[in-house]
Design a protein around this motif. Structure first.
Motif, PDB file in Angstrom:
ATOM      1  N   VAL A  37      18.189   5.955  -4.815  1.00 48.47           N
ATOM      2  CA  VAL A  37      17.952   7.310  -5.325  1.00 48.47           C
ATOM      3  C   VAL A  37      19.210   7.803  -6.031  1.00 48.47           C
ATOM      4  O   VAL A  37      20.315   7.686  -5.502  1.00 48.47           O
ATOM      5  CB  VAL A  37      17.586   8.273  -4.173  1.00 48.47           C
ATOM      6  CG1 VAL A  37      17.231   9.648  -4.731  1.00 48.47           C
ATOM      7  CG2 VAL A  37      16.435   7.706  -3.345  1.00 48.47           C
ATOM      8  N   VAL A  38      19.034   8.341  -7.230  1.00 46.79           N
ATOM      9  CA  VAL A  38      20.141   8.930  -7.986  1.00 46.79           C
ATOM     10  C   VAL A  38      19.868  10.429  -8.110  1.00 46.79           C
ATOM     11  O   VAL A  38      18.772  10.836  -8.500  1.00 46.79           O
ATOM     12  CB  VAL A  38      20.261   8.304  -9.387  1.00 46.79           C
ATOM     13  CG1 VAL A  38      21.343   9.002 -10.204  1.00 46.79           C
ATOM     14  CG2 VAL A  38      20.550   6.810  -9.282  1.00 46.79           C
ATOM     15  N   LEU A  39      20.863  11.247  -7.780  1.00 44.00           N
ATOM     16  CA  LEU A  39      20.664  12.696  -7.775  1.00 44.00           C
ATOM     17  C   LEU A  39      21.647  13.414  -8.694  1.00 44.00           C
ATOM     18  O   LEU A  39      22.799  13.018  -8.847  1.00 44.00           O
ATOM     19  CB  LEU A  39      20.826  13.255  -6.363  1.00 44.00           C
ATOM     20  CG  LEU A  39      19.860  12.763  -5.278  1.00 44.00           C
ATOM     21  CD1 LEU A  39      20.166  13.477  -3.970  1.00 44.00           C
ATOM     22  CD2 LEU A  39      18.415  12.976  -5.695  1.00 44.00           C
ATOM     23  N   SER A  76      24.744  17.059  -3.269  1.00 46.83           N
ATOM     24  CA  SER A  76      23.325  16.682  -3.302  1.00 46.83           C
ATOM     25  C   SER A  76      23.047  15.420  -2.487  1.00 46.83           C
ATOM     26  O   SER A  76      22.113  15.383  -1.672  1.00 46.83           O
ATOM     27  CB  SER A  76      22.870  16.447  -4.754  1.00 46.83           C
ATOM     28  OG  SER A  76      22.917  17.624  -5.505  1.00 46.83           O
ATOM     29  N   VAL A  77      23.839  14.373  -2.713  1.00 53.44           N
ATOM     30  CA  VAL A  77      23.539  13.096  -2.051  1.00 53.44           C
ATOM     31  C   VAL A  77      23.774  13.170  -0.544  1.00 53.44           C
ATOM     32  O   VAL A  77      23.023  12.571   0.235  1.00 53.44           O
ATOM     33  CB  VAL A  77      24.337  11.921  -2.672  1.00 53.44           C
ATOM     34  CG1 VAL A  77      23.945  11.734  -4.130  1.00 53.44           C
ATOM     35  CG2 VAL A  77      25.841  12.100  -2.525  1.00 53.44           C
ATOM     36  N   ASN A  95      29.242   7.816  -3.506  1.00 47.27           N
ATOM     37  CA  ASN A  95      29.676   8.360  -4.789  1.00 47.27           C
ATOM     38  C   ASN A  95      30.088   7.226  -5.722  1.00 47.27           C
ATOM     39  O   ASN A  95      30.039   6.045  -5.352  1.00 47.27           O
ATOM     40  CB  ASN A  95      30.792   9.394  -4.607  1.00 47.27           C
ATOM     41  CG  ASN A  95      32.054   8.800  -3.997  1.00 47.27           C
ATOM     42  OD1 ASN A  95      32.302   7.595  -4.076  1.00 47.27           O
ATOM     43  ND2 ASN A  95      32.872   9.647  -3.380  1.00 47.27           N
ATOM     44  N   ALA A  96      30.505   7.578  -6.922  1.00 50.88           N
ATOM     45  CA  ALA A  96      30.813   6.560  -7.932  1.00 50.88           C
ATOM     46  C   ALA A  96      31.938   5.634  -7.485  1.00 50.88           C
ATOM     47  O   ALA A  96      31.921   4.434  -7.783  1.00 50.88           O
ATOM     48  CB  ALA A  96      31.174   7.235  -9.252  1.00 50.88           C
ATOM     49  N   PHE A  97      32.917   6.170  -6.775  1.00 48.62           N
ATOM     50  CA  PHE A  97      34.040   5.356  -6.312  1.00 48.62           C
ATOM     51  C   PHE A  97      33.578   4.348  -5.261  1.00 48.62           C
ATOM     52  O   PHE A  97      33.969   3.184  -5.278  1.00 48.62           O
ATOM     53  CB  PHE A  97      35.139   6.247  -5.737  1.00 48.62           C
ATOM     54  CG  PHE A  97      36.386   5.513  -5.370  1.00 48.62           C
ATOM     55  CD1 PHE A  97      37.347   5.242  -6.329  1.00 48.62           C
ATOM     56  CD2 PHE A  97      36.604   5.072  -4.068  1.00 48.62           C
ATOM     57  CE1 PHE A  97      38.507   4.550  -6.000  1.00 48.62           C
ATOM     58  CE2 PHE A  97      37.755   4.374  -3.723  1.00 48.62           C
ATOM     59  CZ  PHE A  97      38.706   4.120  -4.704  1.00 48.62           C
ATOM     60  N   GLN A  98      32.732   4.795  -4.341  1.00 48.88           N
ATOM     61  CA  GLN A  98      32.272   3.915  -3.270  1.00 48.88           C
ATOM     62  C   GLN A  98      31.374   2.797  -3.798  1.00 48.88           C
ATOM     63  O   GLN A  98      31.388   1.686  -3.273  1.00 48.88           O
ATOM     64  CB  GLN A  98      31.528   4.741  -2.219  1.00 48.88           C
ATOM     65  CG  GLN A  98      32.454   5.680  -1.449  1.00 48.88           C
ATOM     66  CD  GLN A  98      31.692   6.706  -0.650  1.00 48.88           C
ATOM     67  OE1 GLN A  98      30.729   7.307  -1.144  1.00 48.88           O
ATOM     68  NE2 GLN A  98      32.104   6.916   0.592  1.00 48.88           N
ATOM     69  N   GLY A 134      24.748  10.814  -9.424  1.00 53.29           N
ATOM     70  CA  GLY A 134      24.561  10.604 -10.853  1.00 53.29           C
ATOM     71  C   GLY A 134      25.684  11.251 -11.647  1.00 53.29           C
ATOM     72  O   GLY A 134      26.589  11.873 -11.081  1.00 53.29           O
ATOM     73  N   PHE A 135      25.695  11.020 -12.986  1.00 53.89           N
ATOM     74  CA  PHE A 135      26.531  11.834 -13.868  1.00 53.89           C
ATOM     75  C   PHE A 135      28.005  11.474 -13.833  1.00 53.89           C
ATOM     76  O   PHE A 135      28.805  12.092 -14.516  1.00 53.89           O
ATOM     77  CB  PHE A 135      26.310  13.302 -13.463  1.00 53.89           C
ATOM     78  CG  PHE A 135      27.075  14.351 -14.223  1.00 53.89           C
ATOM     79  CD1 PHE A 135      26.930  14.507 -15.593  1.00 53.89           C
ATOM     80  CD2 PHE A 135      27.921  15.223 -13.559  1.00 53.89           C
ATOM     81  CE1 PHE A 135      27.613  15.509 -16.275  1.00 53.89           C
ATOM     82  CE2 PHE A 135      28.606  16.229 -14.230  1.00 53.89           C
ATOM     83  CZ  PHE A 135      28.445  16.371 -15.601  1.00 53.89           C
TER      84      PHE A 135
END
Length: 416
Positions: A37-39, A76-77, A95-98, A134-135
């Motif tokens: 899921v992407v939020l 959100s996530v 998150n993006a880093f993880q 996301g984003f």
């Protein structure tokens, strides 16, 4: 089956909607599917954060802005994972880093370079629903960078591509892709399917349903994609390479108010000047859309072009700093303009569509400032105050009338 699901901000705007999204994801999970899921950030969170930043510092550094804006998706996530845990379903937020979503260092409009899949696959193998921000991405300096408005769509498609997902579902607050914005045109029609090329042209022209880079990536990697509502169970619109239905002359119309026109006046009329101007802008990651060059006179010419309003300030600064080497006598700009585009694969084989568009705008008293075309798109630049009227100029372009295409085929030309 691996499904990537992306939900926009309105879909997770409050507690009730978060639980609604959680239930929809769990339905597929309980069928035995793997679910990613992407939020986006909740509701108007991104706008609220931008307003807060502007209140603190109207000239905030783009790196710091991205550091702030990426927090919205993390909220959100994490809340979504908590909701799924409350429903006794294992889930993990990342998150993006993880994840390891590596991107370029252009803050505010970054592009993905590489996405690591080890962490996501590990969590999926543990039978967890994986929920990803996301984003956003991570630069080579380990900074957060955002992908631009609508970038969560691109996150979802990128993940679907690298994970070899069976389906990428983009959930929004509308039922699918419409022939026009139904908020402007009440009788706009939902399309059951649309080609990647048509969707890309619509998204680039200002349609808000999908981020244009997400469509570009979906086409490049043949990602199966569907756009549907998170608020009901309707089928939505399938985005794919080839559609089965007879191609309409006009698939849809889009409007984009995030547009500014720049004119460079009195540049030398000699080879290489246009290249130097647009090369300077390109090196600074400024995208140029419509371009109009005047006929040379007295050894000079004028060049007008459009950029997004977000890039206007930077573009003007670059041109002013290079005014002398680029032989520019004067620079003007206008932020009170907007683009209206009609898109349809049927235009490739049917002449006269442009003239009907121009006739419709003429009958509505709308002046055209600039024109740009591709095989399946015609874009005109008009005054921003005329934009809604231009989009509604449908009944003068054969609205609900039957017209015969080449080869005896019958098509309905919708521009609504």
């Amino acid at each position: 089956m691996l499904i990537v699901k992306k939900f926009g901000g309105t879909s997770v705007a409050n507690k009730e909607r978060i639980y609604n999204v959680a239930r929809r994801c769990i339905e597929d999970y309980k069928k035995g599917h793997s679910v990613v899921v992407v939020l986006s950030a909740m509701g108007d969170t991104t706008d609220d954060l931008l307003a807060l930043a502007n209140d603190i510092n109207p000239k905030a550094n783009k790196r710091e802005l991205d550091m702030l804006l990426t927090t919205g998706e993390q909220v959100s996530v994490s809340l979504m994972a908590m909701a799924m845990h409350a429903m006794d379903v294992p889930a993990v937020s990342l998150n993006a880093f993880q994840v390891g979503m590596n991107c370029t260092s252009r803050y505010g409009n970054a592009r993905f370079k590489r996405i690591d899949t080890d962490r996501i696959n590990h969590e999926l193998d543990s039978r967890k629903i994986v929920i990803v921000t996301g984003f956003q991405g991570i630069t080579k300096y380990d900074d957060y960078a955002t992908l631009g408005r609508g970038g969560s769509d691109t996150t979802a498609v990128a993940l679907a591509a690298v994970l070899h997902a069976d389906l990428c579902e983009i959930y929004t607050d509308v039922d699918g892709v419409y022939t026009a914005d139904p908020r402007i045109v009440p009788n706009a029609r939902k399309l059951p399917e649309i080609t990647y090329d048509e969707m890309l042209e619509l998204a680039t022209a200002g349609a808000k349903v999908l981020h244009n880079r997400s469509v570009e990536m979906a086409k490049k990697y043949s990602v199966p994609m569907v756009v549907r509502s998170s608020l009901n169970e309707s089928e939505g619109t399938i985005v794919k390479e080839v559609v089965k239905m007879e191609k309409m002359l006009i698939t849809g119309v889009a409007a984009d108010k995030n547009t500014a026109r720049i004119s460079v006046i009195g540049v030398e009329d000699r080879p290489g000047i246009a290249f130097k101007i647009f090369n300077k802008l390109a090196k600074n990651n400024i995208n140029v859309d419509i371009i109009l060059q005047s006929v040379g006179r007295d050894g000079t010419k004028d060049i007008s072009f459009t950029v997004s309003q977000d890039d206007l300030k930077d573009a003007l600064t670059i041109l002013e700093e290079n005014k002398e080497p680029l032989t520019i006598k004067n620079i003007t700009h206008n932020e009170g303009v907007a683009k209206v585009s009609i898109v349809g694969a049927g235009m490739m084989t049917n002449p006269g569509v442009a003239s009907k568009l121009f006739e419709a705008l003429f009958n509505y008293g709308i002046n055209i400032n600039m024109i740009s075309t591709s095989e399946i798109r015609i874009t005109v630049l008009v005054e921003e105050s005329e934009i809604d009227k231009a989009v509604r100029a449908r009944n003068l372009i054969l609205q609900n009338k039957i017209c015969k295409a080449k080869g005896g085929r019958i098509s309905v030309l919708y521009l609504c």
